[in-house]
Design a protein around this motif. Structure first.
Motif, mmCIF file in Angstrom:
data_model
loop_
_atom_site.group_PDB
_atom_site.id
_atom_site.type_symbol
_atom_site.label_atom_id
_atom_site.label_comp_id
_atom_site.label_asym_id
_atom_site.label_seq_id
_atom_site.Cartn_x
_atom_site.Cartn_y
_atom_site.Cartn_z
ATOM 1 N N ILE A 24 36.643 42.511 48.924
ATOM 2 C CA ILE A 24 37.673 43.670 49.626
ATOM 3 C C ILE A 24 36.781 44.957 49.997
ATOM 4 C CG2 ILE A 24 39.480 45.273 49.308
ATOM 5 C CD1 ILE A 24 40.686 43.059 47.032
ATOM 6 N N PHE A 25 36.055 45.197 49.078
ATOM 7 C CA PHE A 25 34.806 46.416 49.396
ATOM 8 C C PHE A 25 33.434 46.058 49.228
ATOM 9 C CE2 PHE A 25 38.883 48.640 47.911
ATOM 10 C CZ PHE A 25 38.779 49.769 48.671
ATOM 11 N N ASP A 33 33.661 51.495 40.698
ATOM 12 C CA ASP A 33 34.752 52.715 40.243
ATOM 13 C C ASP A 33 36.213 51.994 40.148
ATOM 14 O OD1 ASP A 33 33.088 54.624 40.383
ATOM 15 O OD2 ASP A 33 33.783 55.294 42.562
ATOM 16 N N ILE A 34 36.606 51.019 40.952
ATOM 17 C CA ILE A 34 37.855 50.102 40.678
ATOM 18 C C ILE A 34 37.952 49.391 39.421
ATOM 19 C CG2 ILE A 34 39.081 48.465 41.832
ATOM 20 C CD1 ILE A 34 38.311 49.601 44.449
ATOM 21 N N VAL A 35 36.726 48.787 39.291
ATOM 22 C CA VAL A 35 36.840 47.938 38.027
ATOM 23 C C VAL A 35 36.950 48.895 36.800
ATOM 24 C CG1 VAL A 35 35.419 46.399 36.335
ATOM 25 C CG2 VAL A 35 35.432 45.980 38.777
ATOM 26 N N HIS A 36 36.217 50.087 36.702
ATOM 27 C CA HIS A 36 36.154 51.184 35.548
ATOM 28 C C HIS A 36 37.738 51.524 35.612
ATOM 29 C CE1 HIS A 36 35.638 55.036 33.600
ATOM 30 N NE2 HIS A 36 35.145 54.187 33.024
ATOM 31 N N ILE A 60 45.449 44.358 37.780
ATOM 32 C CA ILE A 60 45.456 45.979 37.854
ATOM 33 C C ILE A 60 44.157 46.375 38.722
ATOM 34 C CG2 ILE A 60 44.607 48.030 36.801
ATOM 35 C CD1 ILE A 60 46.004 46.868 33.965
ATOM 36 N N ALA A 61 42.911 45.386 38.587
ATOM 37 C CA ALA A 61 42.007 45.862 39.561
ATOM 38 C C ALA A 61 42.375 45.360 40.940
ATOM 39 C CB ALA A 61 40.595 44.867 39.155
ATOM 40 N N ASP A 67 45.303 49.710 46.847
ATOM 41 C CA ASP A 67 45.658 50.990 47.111
ATOM 42 C C ASP A 67 44.597 51.880 47.832
ATOM 43 O OD1 ASP A 67 48.303 50.151 45.924
ATOM 44 O OD2 ASP A 67 47.518 51.158 44.074
ATOM 45 N N ALA A 68 43.508 51.521 47.211
ATOM 46 C CA ALA A 68 41.960 52.090 47.775
ATOM 47 C C ALA A 68 42.170 51.890 49.352
ATOM 48 C CB ALA A 68 40.917 52.051 46.983
ATOM 49 N N GLN A 69 42.006 50.505 49.796
ATOM 50 C CA GLN A 69 41.881 50.152 50.849
ATOM 51 C C GLN A 69 42.940 50.794 51.919
ATOM 52 O OE1 GLN A 69 42.458 46.097 51.644
ATOM 53 N NE2 GLN A 69 40.515 45.950 52.761
#
Length: 164
Positions: A24-25, A33-36, A60-61, A67-69
């Motif tokens: 995705i990124f 950051d997303i995994v964390h 969750i990830a 959401d970030a996208q």
């Protein structure tokens, strides 16, 4: 869940989740950051027993990535490299100052004594060693070195007299 079990889960799932989010990124920092954040949410949201922890963390990830996208599409950040914005050409003031320094240097070079000028030019322009200059001019190495140093000092003094 015990802390060592969480640590084991993190180690076993981190790479798999990173690969999933990397689809995705492309930015590695965003992926990390997303995994964390997914693990933080997993730990803080864990109220009851979860049967399939790996699937839950993956969901969750994935949700965080989506959401970030969406957020990135709503508010696109200007990924502009500041170094690309900087004009590499010198300012007009710098051009004038450089031309003045060059004129002073050329004038000072013309005023150098014969052997000093030749030794300096052979060293600076011809990229010759002191030994090579001494051989070419038929003088000792110490005298050749002295002529080169005198050339540098006389040019430096001329530039300093003009405030450069």
């Amino acid at each position: 869940m015990q802390s060592n079990r969480l640590g084991t889960l993190y180690v076993s799932e981190k790479n798999r989740l990173s690969r999933m989010i990397a689809r995705i990124f492309s930015n590695r920092n965003d992926v990390e950051d997303i995994v964390h954040d997914a693990f933080i949410r997993f730990i803080t949201a864990r109220l009851g027993g979860i049967d399939q922890e790996k699937a839950y963390i993956a969901r969750i990830a994935q949700n965080l990535a989506i959401d970030a996208q969406r957020k990135a599409k709503k508010h696109p950040s200007a990924d502009i490299d500041l170094f690309e914005m900087i004009d590499p050409s010198p300012s007009p003031e710098q051009v004038v100052a450089d031309r003045q320094a060059l004129a002073i240097t050329l004038s000072a070079l013309e005023k150098l004594p014969g052997k000093t000028r030749r030794a300096f030019e052979m060293h600076r322009v011809g990229d010759m060693t002191i030994t090579q200059i001494a051989s070419e001019l038929g003088i000792s190495s110490s005298n050749a070195g002295r002529h080169v140093i005198d050339g540098y000092q006389l040019l430096r003094d001329a530039l300093r007299r003009h405030g450069l």
